[in-house]
Enzyme design. Sequence first.
Site, PDB file in Angstrom:
ATOM      1  N   ARG A 223       0.852  -1.194   0.000  1.00 40.89           N
ATOM      2  CA  ARG A 223       0.000   0.000   0.000  1.00 40.89           C
ATOM      3  C   ARG A 223       0.884   1.238   0.000  1.00 40.89           C
ATOM      4  O   ARG A 223       2.100   1.163   0.088  1.00 40.89           O
ATOM      5  CB  ARG A 223      -0.906   0.030   1.236  1.00 40.89           C
TER       6      ARG A 223
ATOM      7  N   ASP B 248       9.358 -11.356   5.710  1.00 45.74           N
ATOM      8  CA  ASP B 248       9.726 -10.365   6.718  1.00 45.74           C
ATOM      9  C   ASP B 248      11.123  -9.864   6.356  1.00 45.74           C
ATOM     10  O   ASP B 248      12.071 -10.658   6.296  1.00 45.74           O
ATOM     11  CB  ASP B 248       9.719 -11.030   8.094  1.00 45.74           C
ATOM     12  N   VAL B 249      11.274  -8.566   6.129  1.00 40.48           N
ATOM     13  CA  VAL B 249      12.558  -8.037   5.674  1.00 40.48           C
ATOM     14  C   VAL B 249      13.663  -8.181   6.717  1.00 40.48           C
ATOM     15  O   VAL B 249      14.841  -8.001   6.402  1.00 40.48           O
ATOM     16  CB  VAL B 249      12.451  -6.560   5.239  1.00 40.48           C
TER      17      VAL B 249
ATOM     18  N   TYR C  56      11.753   6.114  15.284  1.00 39.64           N
ATOM     19  CA  TYR C  56      11.665   6.343  13.840  1.00 39.64           C
ATOM     20  C   TYR C  56      12.827   7.195  13.349  1.00 39.64           C
ATOM     21  O   TYR C  56      13.459   6.891  12.329  1.00 39.64           O
ATOM     22  CB  TYR C  56      10.331   7.008  13.509  1.00 39.64           C
TER      23      TYR C  56
ATOM     24  N   LYS D 203      15.747   6.072  10.677  1.00 38.54           N
ATOM     25  CA  LYS D 203      15.910   6.738   9.379  1.00 38.54           C
ATOM     26  C   LYS D 203      17.270   7.427   9.269  1.00 38.54           C
ATOM     27  O   LYS D 203      17.856   7.473   8.168  1.00 38.54           O
ATOM     28  CB  LYS D 203      14.768   7.726   9.153  1.00 38.54           C
TER      29      LYS D 203
END
Length: 286
Positions: A14, A58-59, A149, A153
């Site tokens: 998505r 699953d990465v 997060y 990143k």
Amino acid sequence: MSGAKVAVVTGAARGLGELIALRLAGKGFRLALVGLEPEELARVAEKCGNGAESWKADVTDDAAMVAVAAEVVERFGRVDVVVANAGIATGGPVELSDPATFNRVIQVNLIGSVTTARAFLPALRRSKGYFFQVASLAALTAAPMMAAYCASKAGVEAFAHSLRAEVARYGVGVGVGYLSWTDTDMVRGADEDKALGELRAQMPWPTGKTYPLAPTVDRLVAGILRRRPQVYGQWWLPGLRYMRPLIPAIVTSQAGKMLAGFDEKWAAASGKNRLVGAGGAADEKR
């Protein structure tokens, strides 16, 4: 179609990943889609056409990603572009955070990107391909209540820069994509948390605005096609490069008044950091 280039997109069920896949399909790429939601991935693959296929993985699972990479090469014969997009998010005070949720964000966003790169680099070396790492405004401007997060990143940004220097001698390119708050399930999910939504509403323009998905993806895909080392989803983001040394002090100076009473509001509204949006829900069900 046998001579068409092949792109792999993780987190393609998505939002950002889906639209990147669709845009690349529109440019003639065959797509290999990777994620945790087979039905959603199959839907996106059908929309992509050109023989697109999907894989559930699953990465963060090294063995699973190596197996996917082998199957993609077996199916398509090559890999030219890999988009490491899979990501999840959570928010809230570090002190009150659930360790498992906090750690999972870093595992998926950072370790998952490393695992993806490691699995597909042999194929990218053969094709002299391009690895595109989706980062964020959060890599440029660390913000309070987004520690997991932002750390993840910032980590993927540094990882991509390191990887670029390692693989340049093989003709492999590496790009980093930066984007601000963009209209995806993840961002909408974060805004559903009342305390976090109110905090974001206080962010100064243009950092607090939610940007439409399509033009953001168009900018990113244009950079992917040109194999750019840095790609920006919004026009104003490049300017932050020159302000980076000043940003931590600016954020800290503003945080005091912005966060007044936040812990109490957050505890009253939810009291628990959770993975936000539909992608977060899918990860919790893995």
